[in-house]
Design an enzyme around this catalytic site. Structure first.
Site, PDB file in Angstrom:
ATOM      1  N   GLY A 115      41.805  31.071  40.295  1.00 20.31           N
ATOM      2  CA  GLY A 115      42.142  31.520  38.949  1.00 20.31           C
ATOM      3  C   GLY A 115      43.665  31.562  38.810  1.00 20.31           C
ATOM      4  O   GLY A 115      44.282  30.522  38.658  1.00 20.31           O
TER       5      GLY A 115
ATOM      6  N   SER B 216      43.157  26.719  45.512  1.00 18.40           N
ATOM      7  CA  SER B 216      43.740  26.740  44.180  1.00 18.40           C
ATOM      8  C   SER B 216      44.658  27.960  44.079  1.00 18.40           C
ATOM      9  O   SER B 216      45.537  28.115  44.930  1.00 18.40           O
ATOM     10  CB  SER B 216      42.610  26.747  43.140  1.00 18.40           C
ATOM     11  OG  SER B 216      43.080  26.464  41.863  1.00 18.40           O
ATOM     12  N   TRP B 217      44.491  28.865  43.102  1.00 20.49           N
ATOM     13  CA  TRP B 217      45.283  30.100  43.106  1.00 20.49           C
ATOM     14  C   TRP B 217      45.085  30.865  44.410  1.00 20.49           C
ATOM     15  O   TRP B 217      45.993  31.533  44.896  1.00 20.49           O
ATOM     16  CB  TRP B 217      44.932  30.982  41.904  1.00 20.49           C
ATOM     17  CG  TRP B 217      45.276  32.427  42.146  1.00 20.49           C
ATOM     18  CD1 TRP B 217      44.410  33.435  42.477  1.00 20.49           C
ATOM     19  CD2 TRP B 217      46.590  33.011  42.149  1.00 20.49           C
ATOM     20  NE1 TRP B 217      45.106  34.616  42.669  1.00 20.49           N
ATOM     21  CE2 TRP B 217      46.441  34.376  42.476  1.00 20.49           C
ATOM     22  CE3 TRP B 217      47.877  32.509  41.906  1.00 20.49           C
ATOM     23  CZ2 TRP B 217      47.517  35.258  42.562  1.00 20.49           C
ATOM     24  CZ3 TRP B 217      48.954  33.386  42.000  1.00 20.49           C
ATOM     25  CH2 TRP B 217      48.779  34.732  42.317  1.00 20.49           C
TER      26      TRP B 217
ATOM     27  N   ASP C 150      42.796  15.300  42.599  1.00 20.29           N
ATOM     28  CA  ASP C 150      42.855  16.637  42.008  1.00 20.29           C
ATOM     29  C   ASP C 150      43.779  16.586  40.794  1.00 20.29           C
ATOM     30  O   ASP C 150      44.972  16.299  40.922  1.00 20.29           O
ATOM     31  CB  ASP C 150      43.382  17.626  43.060  1.00 20.29           C
ATOM     32  CG  ASP C 150      43.303  19.073  42.624  1.00 20.29           C
ATOM     33  OD1 ASP C 150      43.327  19.338  41.412  1.00 20.29           O
ATOM     34  OD2 ASP C 150      43.244  19.953  43.506  1.00 20.29           O
TER      35      ASP C 150
ATOM     36  N   HIS D 201      39.355  18.589  42.450  1.00 16.75           N
ATOM     37  CA  HIS D 201      39.904  19.913  42.740  1.00 16.75           C
ATOM     38  C   HIS D 201      38.906  20.875  43.398  1.00 16.75           C
ATOM     39  O   HIS D 201      39.294  21.708  44.211  1.00 16.75           O
ATOM     40  CB  HIS D 201      40.411  20.526  41.426  1.00 16.75           C
ATOM     41  CG  HIS D 201      41.018  21.875  41.580  1.00 16.75           C
ATOM     42  ND1 HIS D 201      42.173  22.103  42.314  1.00 16.75           N
ATOM     43  CD2 HIS D 201      40.638  23.095  41.101  1.00 16.75           C
ATOM     44  CE1 HIS D 201      42.475  23.395  42.264  1.00 16.75           C
ATOM     45  NE2 HIS D 201      41.565  24.021  41.548  1.00 16.75           N
TER      46      HIS D 201
END
Length: 331
Positions: A53, A120-121, A276, A304
């Site tokens: 996120g 990711s985050w 990605d 991703h």
């Protein structure tokens, strides 16, 4: 493409679904309480899963990257996300608050040190946490690298990725009047913090759907439908946008790369999908160049998402490699 030694024959399939053996809520501030859970082996090697996120929350499938006989698997929902309360709350919600929360949870669970896994985050937070507390980290698995630099935000939210997904971009773009399009992140920030909840929800749906439509190499309808879930979308969009407007609360654009020396000694694997679009490979490449000691795995047929088969296989294999290292180092 990889650096480091060739991988021995490691398990690469996701483990079967499991249920937690304990769950709870930890009050981490006057405002926030975070949900946590443990699954796998209560006496096993601890690993903490850091979700994406920010605002994405955890899901039961996240447990499947880890051997439940070897690992004590800890999942938690970051401030405002998932089952943590208050939902979608931006007050006292910064990277440094989350790093403090990880430490509070580690101490609450009486864990001296643990393996850290994030995509990711989650890779951003894993790097920031590890660079702040390198002595608490036994190994790192990072996926879909996001360093929260201006060029990465601009690529995804200011029109770069639109070159590949013009069809998905148009609804995201069209919610914003032309006179406000000099910064979509700023324009969405106004709407996601509107006094009118319906304006918040409309912006949250558009923001979330844009990301969900671009997260897989091949479209994933189940993922895209998450954009229609107002409860999920509100936390996802509000918290993401809040962090991006504030540049991740980092003191400089290259902060995470500048502090790699602090974690150079930690056994690390970087897993990156070649195609990605959310977190393009330039960031994983920059991290690889700054941190050549880490194993670098590029999945040639993936985007991703951690749930794409090639990425999931490399993530399981990375955990298996750290498992075998931990077994060798056990007294």
């Amino acid at each position: 493409m990889e650096s480091g030694n060739p991988t021995e024959q490691l398990i690469r399939n996701l483990y079967p679904p499991i249920e937690p053996y304990s769950t709870g809520f930890l009050k981490v501030s006057d405002v926030h309480t975070i949900y946590w859970e443990q699954s796998g082996n209560p006496d096993g090697h601890p690993v903490v899963f850091l979700h994406g996120g920010p605002g994405g929350g955890t899901s039961p499938s996240n447990r499947r990257f880890f051997d439940p006989e070897f690992y004590r698997i800890i999942l938690f929902d970051q401030r405002g996300a998932g089952k943590s309360t208050p939902h979608a709350c931006l007050e006292n919600n910064t990277t440094w608050d989350l790093i403090d929360d990880i430490e509070k949870l580690r101490e609450h669970l009486k864990i001296p040190e643990w393996q850290v896994f994030g995509g990711s985050w989650g890779s951003t937070l894993a790097l920031a946490y590890s660079e702040s507390h390198p002595d608490k980290v036994t190994g790192l698995v990072l996926r879909g690298i996001f360093l929260l630099r201006k060029k990465e935000i601009d690529w995804f939210y200011e029109g770069g990725a639109a070159a590949i997904y013009p069809d998905a971009w148009e609804p995201f773009r069209d919610l914003i009047p032309e006179k406000e399009r000099e910064s979509f992140v700023t324009a969405y920030h106004r709407r996601l913090n509107s006094e009118d909840l319906e304006i918040q929800y409309a912006a949250a749906r558009a923001w979330t759907k844009w990301e969900m439509m671009t997260a897989h190499l091949l479209p994933n309808d189940e993922n895209i439908k998450r954009g229609d879930d107002d409860y999920f979308s509100l936390a996802f969009a509000r918290i993401e946008n809040h962090y991006f407007v504030n540049k991740g609360f980092f003191p400089s654009d290259s902060f995470l790369l500048d502090n790699v020396d602090k974690i150079r000694h930690i056994n690390t694997t970087i897993v990156q999908g070649r195609y990605d679009v959310c977190c393009p490979m330039m960031s994983a490449w920059d991290l690889h160049k700054a941190f050549p000691e880490a194993d670098f795995k590029v999945v040639p047929n993936a985007g991703h998402s951690a749930n794409e088969p090639g990425i999931a296989a490399e993530l399981v294999a990375a955990n298996e490699k750290l498992k075998s290292l931990a077994k060798k180092n056990k007294p």
